[in-house]
Design a protein around this motif. Structure first.
Motif, PDB file in Angstrom:
ATOM      1  N   TRP A  80      10.767  -9.552  12.688  1.00 38.56           N
ATOM      2  CA  TRP A  80      10.794  -8.827  11.417  1.00 38.56           C
ATOM      3  C   TRP A  80      12.109  -8.086  11.210  1.00 38.56           C
ATOM      4  O   TRP A  80      12.511  -7.289  12.057  1.00 38.56           O
ATOM      5  CB  TRP A  80       9.624  -7.843  11.364  1.00 38.56           C
ATOM      6  N   ASP A  81      12.750  -8.351  10.094  1.00 40.55           N
ATOM      7  CA  ASP A  81      13.987  -7.669   9.690  1.00 40.55           C
ATOM      8  C   ASP A  81      13.564  -6.394   8.966  1.00 40.55           C
ATOM      9  O   ASP A  81      13.601  -6.313   7.741  1.00 40.55           O
ATOM     10  CB  ASP A  81      14.785  -8.608   8.779  1.00 40.55           C
ATOM     11  N   SER A  82      13.142  -5.378   9.733  1.00 39.99           N
ATOM     12  CA  SER A  82      12.226  -4.375   9.183  1.00 39.99           C
ATOM     13  C   SER A  82      12.834  -3.033   8.771  1.00 39.99           C
ATOM     14  O   SER A  82      12.100  -2.135   8.353  1.00 39.99           O
ATOM     15  CB  SER A  82      11.098  -4.143  10.188  1.00 39.99           C
ATOM     16  N   PHE A  83      14.170  -2.863   8.899  1.00 37.62           N
ATOM     17  CA  PHE A  83      14.812  -1.706   8.287  1.00 37.62           C
ATOM     18  C   PHE A  83      15.208  -2.071   6.846  1.00 37.62           C
ATOM     19  O   PHE A  83      15.291  -3.244   6.505  1.00 37.62           O
ATOM     20  CB  PHE A  83      16.072  -1.318   9.064  1.00 37.62           C
ATOM     21  N   GLY A  84      15.518  -1.049   6.027  1.00 37.99           N
ATOM     22  CA  GLY A  84      16.054  -1.361   4.700  1.00 37.99           C
ATOM     23  C   GLY A  84      15.504  -0.505   3.581  1.00 37.99           C
ATOM     24  O   GLY A  84      14.587   0.302   3.759  1.00 37.99           O
ATOM     25  N   ASN A  89      12.379   3.402  -0.454  1.00 35.55           N
ATOM     26  CA  ASN A  89      11.982   3.608  -1.852  1.00 35.55           C
ATOM     27  C   ASN A  89      10.484   3.870  -1.954  1.00 35.55           C
ATOM     28  O   ASN A  89      10.035   4.691  -2.762  1.00 35.55           O
ATOM     29  CB  ASN A  89      12.357   2.384  -2.697  1.00 35.55           C
ATOM     30  N   ALA A  90       9.692   3.170  -1.122  1.00 37.20           N
ATOM     31  CA  ALA A  90       8.245   3.401  -1.107  1.00 37.20           C
ATOM     32  C   ALA A  90       7.938   4.818  -0.630  1.00 37.20           C
ATOM     33  O   ALA A  90       7.024   5.477  -1.131  1.00 37.20           O
ATOM     34  CB  ALA A  90       7.562   2.373  -0.208  1.00 37.20           C
ATOM     35  N   PRO A  98       8.266   5.546   5.855  1.00 41.06           N
ATOM     36  CA  PRO A  98       8.726   4.152   5.913  1.00 41.06           C
ATOM     37  C   PRO A  98       8.132   3.373   7.090  1.00 41.06           C
ATOM     38  O   PRO A  98       7.842   2.184   6.956  1.00 41.06           O
ATOM     39  CB  PRO A  98      10.244   4.285   6.055  1.00 41.06           C
ATOM     40  N   ALA A  99       7.946   4.037   8.237  1.00 43.74           N
ATOM     41  CA  ALA A  99       7.405   3.339   9.405  1.00 43.74           C
ATOM     42  C   ALA A  99       5.977   2.866   9.144  1.00 43.74           C
ATOM     43  O   ALA A  99       5.608   1.734   9.498  1.00 43.74           O
ATOM     44  CB  ALA A  99       7.447   4.250  10.631  1.00 43.74           C
ATOM     45  N   LYS A 100       5.176   3.721   8.529  1.00 42.48           N
ATOM     46  CA  LYS A 100       3.774   3.361   8.256  1.00 42.48           C
ATOM     47  C   LYS A 100       3.714   2.197   7.278  1.00 42.48           C
ATOM     48  O   LYS A 100       2.997   1.213   7.474  1.00 42.48           O
ATOM     49  CB  LYS A 100       3.039   4.585   7.692  1.00 42.48           C
ATOM     50  N   TRP A 101       4.501   2.294   6.209  1.00 39.36           N
ATOM     51  CA  TRP A 101       4.556   1.237   5.185  1.00 39.36           C
ATOM     52  C   TRP A 101       4.987  -0.084   5.821  1.00 39.36           C
ATOM     53  O   TRP A 101       4.396  -1.141   5.580  1.00 39.36           O
ATOM     54  CB  TRP A 101       5.542   1.674   4.101  1.00 39.36           C
ATOM     55  N   THR A 102       6.007  -0.008   6.680  1.00 38.09           N
ATOM     56  CA  THR A 102       6.556  -1.217   7.303  1.00 38.09           C
ATOM     57  C   THR A 102       5.558  -1.861   8.249  1.00 38.09           C
ATOM     58  O   THR A 102       5.333  -3.075   8.210  1.00 38.09           O
ATOM     59  CB  THR A 102       7.857  -0.868   8.063  1.00 38.09           C
ATOM     60  N   TYR A 433      17.906   6.710   5.321  1.00 40.83           N
ATOM     61  CA  TYR A 433      17.138   7.080   6.517  1.00 40.83           C
ATOM     62  C   TYR A 433      16.706   5.843   7.302  1.00 40.83           C
ATOM     63  O   TYR A 433      16.877   5.775   8.518  1.00 40.83           O
ATOM     64  CB  TYR A 433      15.896   7.878   6.103  1.00 40.83           C
ATOM     65  N   TRP A 434      16.141   4.856   6.605  1.00 43.69           N
ATOM     66  CA  TRP A 434      15.454   3.763   7.288  1.00 43.69           C
ATOM     67  C   TRP A 434      16.441   2.692   7.751  1.00 43.69           C
ATOM     68  O   TRP A 434      16.575   1.615   7.196  1.00 43.69           O
ATOM     69  CB  TRP A 434      14.371   3.183   6.386  1.00 43.69           C
TER      70      TRP A 434
END
Length: 638
Positions: A80-84, A89-90, A98-102, A433-434
């Motif tokens: 997973w390319d999971s930063f960004g 924005n979410a 962001p961690a929970k959303w990701t 941040y993310w």
């Protein structure tokens, strides 16, 4: 009923469970077999797979299974390319971390991929936002820094005064802020760069090694790197007792210069404004031009604008006095930031001279006729002809004249041969941040200091505000910012920028070879056995950035002795897009077909069969509901 003969959901769930329970696709080093590394570009965890994903993964799965059946030891991983930005924005919009959303999105997309029956070794899964991954992304930053390839320097960035923040190019819509619709301006800020330009020549030369890549992708990279050979020479500017260097790939036209143009950012502009009655007008023009996009400024279609400085330069080839203008069609970070204007033999210069009534001099005639200004309605740009109005070079064929004129400039001491590249250094700073924090500490006494390797990773703090405004959210965390200098022990501050997510994806294919290694990004044994990737599969939209950055990374790691390969991907397949009703599938167009919808109705095999046989892999695939039904009927017959 057909369903009594063929029950896809029962069959597929049975075998998917068996594969998972028995780790059917787990792979280890086996020197008794030839290896084959098959890889699809890993996705951003947006929450749901789309049919473009399904096509990409189905192609890779067929290749992996085929090679396995042919006796290869196949590595076929997923991650997973999971930063960004979307996760951040979410966080801003919904107040969710962001961690929970990701991680919720990763869980959903993993479930969807398993339902497709893809033959991944899930024990090798990586997520770039996890500490055990971004620790090594930071380690690579430090490696680049130690090798002189990570530097901090000033750069013009997009700035919104209303939000007091830097914006990525994607966040600027028609020159305005995506969040508040306020006008965006350019602002000089200190940013971190990777010196990819140090490898420009090798990145270009080694394209010839990539026999398994599409010619189109290699051509795109060649044009992006943009190597040119030419002459750099200087005009005298007597009014400020200075020299103005220009770079040209057409020294054969040097006697046709009737003006020189400066980029709005050129430092000489301010020198020319001193004691100049037009100073305010010139500065206002420069401020407006700086806020235009590079694409807008360099497009052959956009209007060419300029302002005469009232000052003059001297052409060293013929002693002619020429006007100095500031224009919107020259960029400061290409060449010298100044261009010689030859309207008769350059289309942009012709448009500019026409608009402002500047002189034109014909210096190249086609071999079969004489050009007359009164008969010309555009520049003569053909690279074929004979020099005229060019002093001692009159009558020379233009290609011979190029060499002779460069020889002359070097002999006279006012010019020299130069190789130039369109490629610019890679801006890696992000005021977000993310992403992986940049492992730099600023000490009042010691300056820039790398975080000691034993202290990596520099972890993302939890106590941040996502409505930070003028600074990165990281700067709102006192516990993160305030630290101790590892050299002298005095109070110091951390860098608050994070790294561009393209760094994460520039080396992930190497981490798959040894994903659980806590002592190094990968072991030499693992990377020497598995790398390079034998078959890489992904979209053509990654031809420049991701594929070029990965090639750059591989070369730096090779030079550092970490890998023994020149290139990361031996063969590359760029699959075509999935389109419906003549347009690429997208939520905004309302033409998206959900993979889950197809799987729930017909099963995964039907979805995969249709996606593989409806069009050749490299071509666009037009979605067809009838085609899906036909694939389902075929499987029933089988």
């Amino acid at each position: 009923m057909i369903e009594e003969k063929y029950a896809p959901h029962a069959i597929e769930s049975k075998w998917q469970k068996y594969w998972e329970d028995n780790k059917a696709f787990k792979t280890d080093i086996d020197n008794s077999k030839p290896k084959s590394y098959v890889l699809e570009m890993f996705p951003y965890p947006s929450g749901n797979l789309h049919m473009g994903h399904v096509r990409n993964y189905s192609i890779g799965d067929v290749v992996a299974r085929f090679r396995s059946m042919n006796g290869f030891n196949v590595l076929h991983p997923m991650g997973w390319d999971s930063f960004g930005m979307p996760a951040e924005n979410a966080a801003i919009k919904h107040g969710i971390h962001p961690a929970k959303w990701t991680m919720e999105n990763i869980a959903n997309m993993t479930r969807q991929q398993k339902e497709l029956g893809l033959s991944y070794d899930w024990d090798r899964e990586v997520a770039t936002c996890k500490e055990d991954y971004y620790k090594w992304t930071q380690w690579f930053f430090e490696l680049f820094y130690k090798r002189g390839l990570a530097v901090k320097k000033k750069s013009a960035v997009n700035w919104c005064d209303e939000c007091n923040t830097v914006l990525a190019n994607e966040q600027v819509i028609d020159g305005r802020c995506w969040r508040c619709d306020h006008e965006v301006v350019k602002k000089d800020l200190s940013q971190w760069f990777f010196k990819i330009t140090d490898y420009a020549e090798e990145l270009l030369d080694d394209l010839k090694l990539l026999n398994g890549w599409p010619e189109r992708v290699k051509t795109m990279q060649k044009n992006w790197i943009g190597r040119s050979e030419g002459l750099e020479f200087s005009f005298d500017v007597p009014c400020i007792n200075a020299k103005l260097p220009v770079y040209t790939t057409r020294p054969d036209t040097a006697f046709g210069v009737t003006f020189v143009v400066l980029a709005a950012e050129h430092p000489m502009v301010e020198q020319l404004c001193e004691d100049n009655p037009k100073a305010d007008e010139i500065r206002a023009f420069c401020a407006r031009v700086r806020n235009q996009s590079d694409i807008e400024r360099t497009s052959s279609e956009s209007e060419k604008e300029g302002i005469f400085t009232g000052k003059y330069a001297i052409n060293p080839f013929n002693g002619r006095q020429v006007e100095i203008w500031v224009t919107n069609y020259v960029l400061y970070d290409y060449g010298t930031g100044a261009v010689m204007g030859v309207p008769t033999h350059d289309g942009r210069d012709w448009m500019f001279a026409d608009k402002y009534g500047l002189d034109k001099i014909v210096v190249i005639n086609p071999k079969d006729k004489e050009l007359k200004l009164e008969d010309m309605d555009d520049a003569y740009e053909e690279k074929d002809g004979v020099l005229v109005n060019s002093g001692q070079f009159n009558g020379m064929e233009m290609h011979d004249a190029v060499k002779a004129i460069m020889d002359y400039a070097e002999a006279q001491g006012f010019g020299s041969r130069h190789v130039n590249y369109r490629l610019r250094d890679w801006l890696i700073s992000r005021q977000r941040y993310w992403g992986a924090p940049i492992p730099i500490i600023y000490c009042p006494d010691c300056g820039e200091v790398l975080v000691p390797e034993a202290e990596l990773p520099v972890r993302l703090p939890e106590d941040v505000k996502f409505d930070a405004g003028s600074v990165s959210p990281l700067a709102t965390s006192d516990s993160f910012v305030n630290c101790t200098c590892p050299k002298c022990g005095k109070p110091a501050r951390r860098e608050t920028d994070t790294m561009d997510t393209f760094l994460c994806s520039s080396w992930y294919y190497l981490r798959y070879t040894d994903p659980k290694n806590a002592a190094a990004p990968f072991s030499k044994e693992a990377v020497d056995y598995w790398a390079p990737v034998d078959q890489y599969i992904g979209g053509i939209e990654h031809a420049i950035l991701h594929l070029l950055y990965s090639r750059f990374f591989m070369k730096v790691l090779r030079d550092a002795g970490l890998v023994k390969y020149d290139e990361p991907f031996t063969n590359l397949l760029t699959q075509g897009m999935v389109i419906k009703d003549g347009a690429k599938m997208s939520k905004s167009l309302g033409n998206v077909v959900s993979p889950e919808e197809i799987i729930s109705k017909y099963g995964a095999d039907t979805a995969r069969l249709f996606i593989m046989f409806a069009a050749p892999p490299e071509r666009e695939l037009e979605w067809s509901d009838q085609g899906v039904e036909g694939s389902f009927r075929f499987i029933n017959r089988v």
